[in-house]
Motif scaffolding. Structure first.
Motif, short mmCIF file in Angstrom:
data_model
loop_
_atom_site.label_atom_id
_atom_site.label_comp_id
_atom_site.label_asym_id
_atom_site.label_seq_id
_atom_site.Cartn_x
_atom_site.Cartn_y
_atom_site.Cartn_z
N LEU A 473 -53.67 -15.77 12.27
CA LEU A 473 -53.67 -15.88 10.19
C LEU A 473 -52.91 -15.57 9.48
O LEU A 473 -52.65 -15.26 9.67
CB LEU A 473 -55.40 -15.70 10.37
N ALA A 474 -53.84 -15.90 8.09
CA ALA A 474 -52.98 -15.54 6.69
C ALA A 474 -53.20 -13.61 6.78
O ALA A 474 -54.25 -13.41 7.29
CB ALA A 474 -52.76 -16.25 5.36
N PRO A 475 -52.54 -12.78 6.05
CA PRO A 475 -53.07 -11.70 6.15
C PRO A 475 -54.54 -11.22 5.34
O PRO A 475 -55.06 -10.83 6.08
CB PRO A 475 -52.08 -11.02 4.60
N GLY A 476 -54.99 -12.08 4.78
CA GLY A 476 -56.10 -11.98 4.21
C GLY A 476 -57.23 -12.68 4.70
O GLY A 476 -58.56 -11.96 5.39
N GLY A 477 -56.68 -13.69 5.99
CA GLY A 477 -57.91 -14.41 6.68
C GLY A 477 -58.79 -13.56 8.00
O GLY A 477 -59.51 -13.73 8.39
N LEU A 478 -57.33 -12.75 8.10
CA LEU A 478 -57.82 -11.44 9.18
C LEU A 478 -58.87 -10.43 9.20
O LEU A 478 -59.98 -10.32 9.38
CB LEU A 478 -56.26 -10.44 10.01
N TRP A 479 -59.08 -9.89 7.15
CA TRP A 479 -60.02 -9.57 7.00
C TRP A 479 -60.61 -10.22 7.02
O TRP A 479 -62.22 -9.81 7.52
CB TRP A 479 -59.31 -8.76 5.47
N PRO A 513 -49.37 -16.83 1.98
CA PRO A 513 -48.70 -16.84 0.84
C PRO A 513 -47.22 -18.27 0.39
O PRO A 513 -46.61 -18.27 1.68
CB PRO A 513 -48.83 -15.51 0.73
N LYS A 514 -46.60 -18.35 -0.74
CA LYS A 514 -45.87 -19.71 -0.78
C LYS A 514 -44.21 -18.26 -0.10
O LYS A 514 -44.34 -17.68 -1.49
CB LYS A 514 -45.88 -20.30 -1.80
N PRO A 515 -43.86 -18.77 0.50
CA PRO A 515 -42.37 -17.82 0.76
C PRO A 515 -41.80 -18.59 -0.55
O PRO A 515 -41.72 -19.39 -0.86
CB PRO A 515 -42.05 -18.53 2.20
N PRO A 516 -39.77 -18.36 0.03
CA PRO A 516 -39.35 -18.24 -1.11
C PRO A 516 -38.32 -19.83 -0.41
O PRO A 516 -38.89 -19.70 0.47
CB PRO A 516 -38.56 -17.21 -1.41
N PRO A 517 -37.95 -20.74 -1.14
CA PRO A 517 -37.22 -21.59 -1.24
C PRO A 517 -36.14 -21.53 0.36
O PRO A 517 -36.15 -22.19 1.19
CB PRO A 517 -35.99 -22.08 -2.45
N LEU A 518 -36.20 -19.78 0.33
CA LEU A 518 -35.10 -19.95 1.14
C LEU A 518 -34.73 -17.83 1.61
O LEU A 518 -34.50 -17.36 0.67
CB LEU A 518 -33.46 -20.19 1.23
N ALA A 519 -35.21 -17.73 2.75
CA ALA A 519 -36.24 -15.76 2.65
C ALA A 519 -35.03 -16.27 4.58
O ALA A 519 -35.17 -17.00 5.59
CB ALA A 519 -37.14 -15.51 3.68
#
Length: 771
Positions: A473-479, A513-519
């Motif tokens: 889950l996304a971080p907020g999804g756990l809450w 959250p949308k990741p940067p184009p390249l991480a």
């Protein structure tokens, strides 16, 4: 009482999340303030005196907990091997603390050193390569003299994974190392007596039951013999808790002791006039304690033992508070014994499961008109809901068949297998034939358990369902999911079922959250290399780190947990630069943990399955590709495809509009000269060959002119990587530098203006026991 217990719990756990230990005078000051306020409230006639007294008691409980946890933390860090002894040849005399475990290369064991001139930790973990034959028969309690070389334990610091140093320090191991070849190495004396645990282990070996691995886990708490297939079946059906000596089994031991004590007490009542419940409580407590000791007082057994003892003490005092108070008190006692227990997943799983059962069995939730059916089904459903969030956070998956599996599995294990195993273990000391019969019955009970669990797996597959599904889950999804589970478990008058359903659905659908184009993340894998490159929703893994031993490899135990935490369901491309173990050792573990779409390599790889070996493409002949505006290209000069070893490494260039990266593997100076004409300046570089002097030539450094260079090296590694001359070359070039040995995992990306953003994981997650 609840508020004071919760305050103490907060004080006990807070220091474990601080970067540095707070001086003990701070806790003493808090305690003094609390005592002054209590004294003032006792002599004050103000209507607020009672409120002040309650607040002061909470402050005092917090101060006591905080002070105790700080003192525990200081004792913990004092266990570590003094810096002056690191790397020295030391002659150590001590007692063997664990039976030697053998793998294909070495023996491993724990030694408890005797007091001597040097300040040694209470326990040291040793590896012995080429050990003499007598070590095979050595038993805990034997006295040894060994010439050793030691270092302090150290953790790999990554965004997800296992804190090795913390685990070692908590079990008293303040140093690890290896036995040097020396004529001084010898066994000084043998332990003469045989302990209860050893006798029971030998009994299981002699009887050779079909399911000895599980029976050993249930009786002795030793799960070392369990196979990967067993673990996979338990995880898929949500029944892993059954093979740990947990609260259920401690409760059974206490109940057995209570029944025997009651029978004894009735006789003593007639003879001595002693109330029958006194021997019952005493024998129940002794049985629970003995079984916990067999399991090594693991965390679930501590919690269960504390609750049993608290219940018995309350019974003696004629005071029977609610289960919630018992649970809070048990949590405080467990954290007093080990304030860092909150770092164990078992802590949360254990206490949340018991809390959900307290809601159901305590009558907080209505069991409905079909009371007897509800008593079987509803506890399983409550535990399933209560553990959804921690299972999603820790393991990234949830067993859909768990409630159904446990209805039968718990009954089989608790009412059949464990009682028969207990009876057999007790009888083994006086009636071997009777013991063999009980053990045979326990073994057959486990056969039925396998039939039931495998039938559930086949049934789920037959209707097109997975028994266990990923739940990342996304971080907020756990809450959101946690709040939904809480609403589901509330008593009927307070339950908001529509809101719970809505929150659970929102948690599952909440986008990440949308990741940067390249991480890019260069993982901390010690002396090895593993890099995770994310281009939008695509993931590439370049190298998989080392294989450390039968129970641990970087692919399964470092890379896979991180990828699952990122909600990565598959690896879109895996590149193993060359066949050396520090780059390829974790490949098999990663391939087993996650599906891999494309697989590139330069050399033939060992230790992976034939189907993976057959589909692996040669990187030197692979075509470039693009993912969402990010280009990937293997750079291979003529003749490299025929090479082997370091110079065969796949060299991968990754480019986006904002960031360019070169991953050169372990290429050396001769290959760098051939590659130089194909290379241009890059934003970031993972240093060739971990910063070895045989790589990073002046010509390569000048051609690349990296803004950032990352060294993936082990702390104080024996190769001396990165070499000081190499560091100086990059420094003259003006490159920023990061070393995983000091920084932990290194994350970097670039914003839309091309500004490089760098995060060092060790600085992000500072804790007082870490270097």
């Amino acid at each position: 009482m609840y508020r004071s217990l919760l305050s103490a719990l907060a004080g006990l756990t807070l220091p474990g999340f601080l970067p540095e230990l707070t001086p003990l005078w701070f806790s003493a000051l808090l305690l003094l303030v609390g005592a002054i306020v209590v004294a003032f409230s006792l002599y004050s006639a103000s209507p607020r005196a009672a409120q002040l007294r309650g607040a002061a008691l909470m402050l005092s409980a917090f101060a006591l907990g905080f002070g105790w946890a700080s003192a525990y933390g200081q004792r913990l860090v004092d266990l570590e091997l003094p810096a002056a002894l690191v790397g020295q040849d030391l002659l150590v005399t001590g007692t063997l603390d664990s039976a030697p475990e053998r793998d294909s290369r070495r023996y491993r064991f724990v030694l408890a050193p005797e007091p001597g001139a040097e300040k040694m930790p209470p326990r040291v973990q040793l590896s012995w390569y080429g050990a003499p034959a007598w070590l095979e028969q050595a038993r805990p309690g034997d006295r040894l003299q060994l010439r050793v070389r030691l270092r302090a334990p150290r953790s790999f610091i990554n965004p997800a994974g296992f804190d090795y140093k913390l685990w070692q320090l908590r079990r008293g191991v303040g140093a690890q190392g290896y036995v040097r070849k020396s004529p001084e190495n010898q066994r000084l004396s043998r332990r003469q007596d045989v302990g209860v645990k050893e006798r029971l282990a030998l009994w299981l070996v002699q009887e050779a039951p079909r399911n000895r691995d599980v029976l050993r886990a249930l009786l002795l708490g030793d799960r070392g013999e369990l196979t990967d297939n067993r673990w996979a079946l338990f995880r898929a059906t949500g029944t892993s808790h059954l093979i740990a000596i947990s609260g259920l089994h401690i409760g059974l031991a206490a109940a057995l002791g209570y029944v025997l004590g009651t029978l004894l007490g009735r006789g003593l009542t007639l003879l001595l006039g002693i109330p029958a419940y006194l021997p019952a409580l005493l024998l129940g407590a002794c049985c629970a304690w003995a079984y916990s000791a067999l399991a090594g007082f693991s965390l679930p057994t501590q919690r269960a033992l504390v609750m049993v003892l608290l219940f018995y003490l309350a019974r003696l005092a004629g005071w029977l508070p609610g289960g919630g108070l018992f649970l809070a008190a048990a949590a405080v006692v467990v954290c007093v014994l080990d304030p860092l227990s909150v770092y164990d997943a078992g802590f949360w799983l254990s206490f949340l499961a018991v809390a959900s059962l307290a809601l159901v069995l305590g009558g907080a939730r209505s069991l409905g008109r079909h009371r007897y059916l509800a008593q079987v089904w509803q506890p399983q459903w409550a535990v399933f809901i209560a553990l959804a969030v921690p299972l999603a956070a820790v393991f990234g998956e949830l067993s859909l068949v768990s409630p159904v599996a446990n209805v039968v599995a718990i009954a089989l294990v608790s009412l059949w297998v464990v009682p028969c195993l207990f009876a057999g273990a007790l009888a083994s000391f006086i009636a071997p034939v009777l013991a063999a019969g009980f053990l045979w019955l326990a073994d057959r009970g486990l056969d039925l358990l396998w039939l039931w669990l495998e039938a559930l797996i086949r049934g789920a597959e037959a209707i097109g369902l997975d028994a266990a599904v990923p739940l990342s889950l996304a971080p907020g999804g756990l809450w959101l999911l946690g709040l939904a589970c809480l609403l589901w478990l509330l008593p009927a008058p307070l339950r908001l079922m529509p809101a719970a359903v809505l929150l659970a659905g929102s948690a599952l659908l909440l986008p990440s959250p949308k990741p940067p184009p390249l991480a890019v993340t260069v993982m901390d894998v010690g002396q090895g290399l593993a890099v995770v490159v994310r281009a939008g929703d695509k993931t590439l893994v370049y190298d998989t780190g080392p294989w450390f031993g039968p129970g641990f490899n970087a692919g399964a135990d470092i890379l896979a947990p991180y990828l699952k935490a990122l909600r990565v369901k598959r690896v879109d491309a895996l590149v193993v630069s060359h066949a050396h173990s520090d780059h390829a050792g974790g490949a098999a573990g990663l391939l087993e943990s996650l599906p891999v779409e494309r697989f590139y390599r330069s050399e033939r790889l060992k230790y992976i399955e034939d189907k993976d070996r057959a589909r692996a493409q040669n990187c030197h002949t692979a075509s470039p590709w693009q993912w969402q505006g990010v280009s990937f290209e293997f750079i291979s000069p003529p003749g490299q495809a025929t090479m082997s070893g370091n110079n065969a490494s796949c060299v991968l260039r990754v480019s986006s509009a904002e960031l360019s990266l070169l991953l050169p593997g372990d290429i050396e100076t001769s290959m760098e000269a051939s590659l130089a004409e194909y290379l241009g300046p890059v934003t970031a570089l993972v240093a060739p060959h971990h910063g070895s002097l045989s790589s990073s030539s002046e010509r390569l450094v000048t051609a690349l002119s990296p803004e950032l260079v990352v060294f993936s090296a082990g702390f104080n590694n024996r190769h001396g990587h990165p070499h000081p001359d190499v560091l100086e070359r990059y420094r003259r070039q003006g490159s920023g530098m990061a070393n995983t040995a000091e920084a932990g995992a290194v994350h970097f990306s670039a914003d839309s203006q091309g500004t490089l953003r760098l995060v060092r994981q060790r600085a992000l997650e500072r804790r007082y026991w870490r270097d």
